[in-house]
Scaffold this active site. Structure first.
Site, PDB file in Angstrom:
ATOM      1  N   GLU A   1      21.617  -4.269 -22.009  1.00 62.31           N
ATOM      2  CA  GLU A   1      22.031  -5.517 -22.661  1.00 62.31           C
ATOM      3  C   GLU A   1      20.934  -6.097 -23.561  1.00 62.31           C
ATOM      4  OE1 GLU A   1      24.368  -8.387 -20.511  1.00 62.31           O
ATOM      5  OE2 GLU A   1      24.930  -6.892 -19.019  1.00 62.31           O
TER       6      GLU A   1
ATOM      7  N   GLY B   1       0.822  -1.203   0.000  1.00 62.89           N
ATOM      8  CA  GLY B   1       0.000   0.000   0.000  1.00 62.89           C
ATOM      9  C   GLY B   1       0.857   1.254   0.000  1.00 62.89           C
TER      10      GLY B   1
END
Length: 401
Positions: free
Chosen positions: A379, A355
């Site tokens: 990458e 939350g």
């Protein structure tokens, strides 16, 4: 409650007994887990301290012997050749404890990987031994402002002048930019175009004409920089392997380390799942534990499923590279794509379970959210991985009977 390292954990270790891994891999992973718990609790994540923290981690990893897995045995390494399964286990475990520790280890491997695979004996003796000890910090300089995923579009160039190579151009988003002792630089020979004109060149940080023109701040504090080459002169002996084969060298290097990116993301995901489990089992909603809610059970079930699926793809790819095939383009792309996308979703769901507390700066799940995001880009972005996988799947259909 937040901490810089996991408390007592319940991580599934049964995967260490999978046939992809050996008893030595299991022993190493368990020893590393204990080492991380004792040595990665004091890492600064202040942006102003990122360079110093990374330098300290390289030294600490080197002193403990973990960087020996980043170089071959002949140059002080642990294994005869780069063992992708070991690299994955190391990155997974380090990432679970601390993202910057994973970064420090990963760049020693990636930054020296092209040398490990294709360097001359003199180059290997000069650089790899120091990398494995943590005495030199390595960097991999491939990306450019207009040539990220499209490597063949790079414009950084070099020409030959007597016994020297002269480089001009720019590299950006370079990990360890500004703290590296040397850079593995990919540049094209003047007058060439496409992938066939690219070569790999070692450039020491002290080379005349090399300048760090910008330190780049990203969501998770890591050393990152922009490099400018202005008539930067290095000896011809700095050329790695054969001239014009740099593109193939870069792709072969990524074949080794791309799978480890998936492993790092899985480490982040495992930490996020552990944090989410703690939250869900200790907090009540509507007069009962959160775990009584089917929607929470669904999220936790998805986390467990996707972590196991990621692990299967990662250690399949690593095993194939180590034991079966020289190139694992398809397997590595699948592992990176699935694991990084799954980790992003797992961490996002963990924040949802927390939350409002989940988005508080410095909370573990909030830090993981910042750490994992770049792994879907560097990458080879997720979109590029899909193109690679599709291309590999289409190969049989392009063959003539």
């Amino acid at each position: 409650m937040d901490s810089s390292a996991p408390q007592k954990t319940h991580y599934d270790k049964t995967y260490l007994d999978w046939p992809f891994l050996t008893p030595d891999h299991k022993k190493m992973a368990l020893e590393l887990d204990l080492w991380c718990a004792e040595n990665l609790q004091d890492i600064s994540h202040d942006r102003a301290d990122a360079d110093a923290a990374c330098q300290m981690l390289v030294r600490r990893l080197g002193d403990a012997g973990w960087l020996r897995y980043a170089v071959p045995k002949a140059y002080g390494g642990k294994m005869d050749t780069l063992d992708v399964r070991s690299l994955c286990l190391l990155r997974e475990t380090l990432a679970r404890y601390d993202g910057l520790a994973d970064f420090a280890f990963a760049m020693q491997g990636l930054g020296s990987g092209t040398l490990s695979l294709f360097g001359s004996e003199n180059q290997k003796q000069t650089y790899l031994t120091a990398v494995g000890r943590g005495d030199k910090i390595a960097a991999f300089a491939l990306s450019e402002p207009h040539a990220g995923s499209d490597v063949a579009a790079m414009s950084t160039s070099f020409r030959e002048e007597g016994d020297m190579l002269v480089l001009n151009g720019c590299k950006t988003w370079i990990s360890n930019g500004g703290i590296a002792d040397y850079y593995t630089v990919f540049a094209r020979e003047e007058g060439t175009s496409g992938s066939k004109g690219i070569s790999a060149i070692i450039v020491d940080a002290t080379a005349p004409g090399l300048e760090i023109v910008e330190k780049i701040e990203v969501t998770a504090p890591h050393p990152l920089g922009k490099l400018q080459f202005t008539d930067c002169r290095v000896p011809k002996s700095a050329l790695i392997g054969e001239r014009g084969r740099g593109f193939k060298y870069a792709m072969a290097t990524l074949d080794v380390f791309r799978t480890t990116v998936g492993a790092a993301s899985m480490g982040f995901a495992k930490r996020a799942m552990d944090e989410a489990m703690r939250r869900a089992t200790s907090r009540e909603m509507f007069g009962a534990p959160m775990t009584n809610l089917q929607i929470i059970q669904s999220k936790l079930g998805d986390m467990a499923l996707n972590i196991d699926a990621s692990a299967l793809l990662i250690y399949r790819a690593a095993w194939v590279k180590d034991c079966v095939a020289e190139r694992v383009t398809r397997e590595a792309a699948m592992a990176k794509l699935y694991a990084t996308e799954a980790a992003q979703k797992i961490i996002d769901d963990a924040i949802q379970i927390f939350g409002g507390q989940g988005v508080v700066f410095g909370e573990t799940v909030e830090k993981l959210y910042r750490e994992v995001r770049s792994l879907r880009i560097y990458e080879g972005a997720s979109e590029v991985q899909k193109i690679i996988i599709a291309g590999q799947a289409l190969i049989p259909y392009h063959l003539k009977d």
